[in-house]
Design an enzyme around this catalytic site. Structure first.
Site, PDB file in Angstrom:
ATOM      1  N   HIS A  20      11.009 -15.360   0.216  1.00  0.00           N
ATOM      2  CA  HIS A  20      10.745 -14.450  -0.904  1.00  0.00           C
ATOM      3  C   HIS A  20      12.277 -14.060  -1.570  1.00  0.00           C
ATOM      4  O   HIS A  20      13.373 -13.964  -0.677  1.00  0.00           O
ATOM      5  CB  HIS A  20      10.412 -12.975  -0.427  1.00  0.00           C
ATOM      6  CG  HIS A  20      10.034 -12.020  -1.033  1.00  0.00           C
ATOM      7  ND1 HIS A  20      10.166 -10.549  -0.726  1.00  0.00           N
ATOM      8  CD2 HIS A  20       9.344 -12.062  -2.533  1.00  0.00           C
ATOM      9  CE1 HIS A  20       9.859  -9.919  -1.946  1.00  0.00           C
ATOM     10  NE2 HIS A  20       9.367 -10.599  -2.803  1.00  0.00           N
ATOM     11  N   ASP A  28      16.760 -27.969 -18.571  1.00  0.00           N
ATOM     12  CA  ASP A  28      17.070 -28.933 -19.628  1.00  0.00           C
ATOM     13  C   ASP A  28      17.960 -30.055 -19.281  1.00  0.00           C
ATOM     14  O   ASP A  28      18.758 -30.059 -18.404  1.00  0.00           O
ATOM     15  CB  ASP A  28      17.086 -28.405 -21.452  1.00  0.00           C
ATOM     16  CG  ASP A  28      18.446 -27.635 -21.448  1.00  0.00           C
ATOM     17  OD1 ASP A  28      19.430 -27.997 -20.758  1.00  0.00           O
ATOM     18  OD2 ASP A  28      18.213 -26.783 -22.353  1.00  0.00           O
ATOM     19  N   HIS A  98      22.683 -16.214 -22.460  1.00  0.00           N
ATOM     20  CA  HIS A  98      22.711 -17.643 -21.914  1.00  0.00           C
ATOM     21  C   HIS A  98      24.086 -17.952 -20.940  1.00  0.00           C
ATOM     22  O   HIS A  98      23.844 -18.347 -19.947  1.00  0.00           O
ATOM     23  CB  HIS A  98      22.712 -18.678 -22.863  1.00  0.00           C
ATOM     24  CG  HIS A  98      22.882 -20.098 -22.508  1.00  0.00           C
ATOM     25  ND1 HIS A  98      21.748 -20.490 -21.821  1.00  0.00           N
ATOM     26  CD2 HIS A  98      23.688 -21.459 -22.683  1.00  0.00           C
ATOM     27  CE1 HIS A  98      21.947 -21.894 -21.698  1.00  0.00           C
ATOM     28  NE2 HIS A  98      23.062 -22.173 -21.965  1.00  0.00           N
ATOM     29  N   TYR A 120      17.957 -24.166 -25.038  1.00  0.00           N
ATOM     30  CA  TYR A 120      17.789 -23.049 -24.089  1.00  0.00           C
ATOM     31  C   TYR A 120      16.203 -23.325 -23.340  1.00  0.00           C
ATOM     32  O   TYR A 120      15.462 -22.362 -22.888  1.00  0.00           O
ATOM     33  CB  TYR A 120      17.684 -21.667 -24.987  1.00  0.00           C
ATOM     34  CG  TYR A 120      18.745 -21.545 -25.463  1.00  0.00           C
ATOM     35  CD1 TYR A 120      20.191 -21.265 -24.765  1.00  0.00           C
ATOM     36  CD2 TYR A 120      18.944 -21.432 -27.054  1.00  0.00           C
ATOM     37  CE1 TYR A 120      21.203 -21.119 -25.725  1.00  0.00           C
ATOM     38  CE2 TYR A 120      20.013 -21.477 -27.608  1.00  0.00           C
ATOM     39  CZ  TYR A 120      21.278 -21.241 -27.088  1.00  0.00           C
ATOM     40  OH  TYR A 120      22.393 -21.089 -27.418  1.00  0.00           O
ATOM     41  N   ALA A 121      15.829 -24.743 -22.962  1.00  0.00           N
ATOM     42  CA  ALA A 121      14.640 -24.685 -22.368  1.00  0.00           C
ATOM     43  C   ALA A 121      14.982 -25.054 -20.765  1.00  0.00           C
ATOM     44  O   ALA A 121      15.119 -25.733 -20.320  1.00  0.00           O
ATOM     45  CB  ALA A 121      14.045 -25.903 -22.738  1.00  0.00           C
ATOM     46  N   ASN A 122      15.166 -23.710 -20.270  1.00  0.00           N
ATOM     47  CA  ASN A 122      15.660 -23.362 -18.733  1.00  0.00           C
ATOM     48  C   ASN A 122      15.040 -22.196 -18.468  1.00  0.00           C
ATOM     49  O   ASN A 122      14.754 -21.188 -19.473  1.00  0.00           O
ATOM     50  CB  ASN A 122      17.171 -23.261 -18.846  1.00  0.00           C
ATOM     51  CG  ASN A 122      18.048 -24.350 -19.374  1.00  0.00           C
ATOM     52  OD1 ASN A 122      18.049 -25.473 -19.026  1.00  0.00           O
ATOM     53  ND2 ASN A 122      18.903 -23.900 -20.546  1.00  0.00           N
TER      54      ASN A 122
END
EC number: 5.4.99.62
Length: 131
Positions: A20, A28, A98, A120-122
């Site tokens: 948890h 990316d 970011h 920014y594909a994270n």
């Protein structure tokens, strides 16, 4: 041989070991991985595997209570921003700068590097519990 679910043995082990509030990162191709954090590199070529495919598979396999993404994704990568909001519509999504996002990656159990070539594909997935 495993027939269903995640076949990558390193990724399957990380998911099985999560507790948890533990965190993993879907990254990316360009996101830096902090020293000391395990990198599971799935990238094959530009675009493969895609961020969306990787996130969708992890969402099926993992109890996610919270998602963290860079605020810049909303303006610079609207397709992936909307995808995250739809995929994790029942979870809290927190947006940070970011730079703040990159600082949080040092606390992750692993960074899963995709072949994604869009900005920014994270995201960081924070583990929940099933009870």
């Amino acid at each position: 041989m495993k027939k269903h679910g995640i076949l990558n043995s390193h990724l399957a082990k990380i998911l099985a070991d999560l507790g948890h509030t533990d965190k993993i990162v879907i990254a990316d191709a360009g996101l830096p991985v902090p020293d000391g954090v395990l990198k599971i590199d799935l990238s094959l070529k530009p675009g493969l595997p895609a961020f969306q495919d990787t996130a969708a598979v992890l969402a099926e396999e993992m109890a996610v209570e919270k998602v963290i993404a860079a605020a810049e994704i909303k303006a610079s990568n609207q397709e992936n921003a909307k995808f995250l909001e739809n995929l994790f519509s029942e979870q809290e999504i927190e947006y940070l700068s970011h730079e703040e996002f990159k600082l949080l990656t040092k606390d992750a159990k692993a960074v899963i590097r995709t072949g994604e070539f869009t900005p920014y594909a994270n995201c960081i997935l924070q583990a929940g519990v099933l009870f």
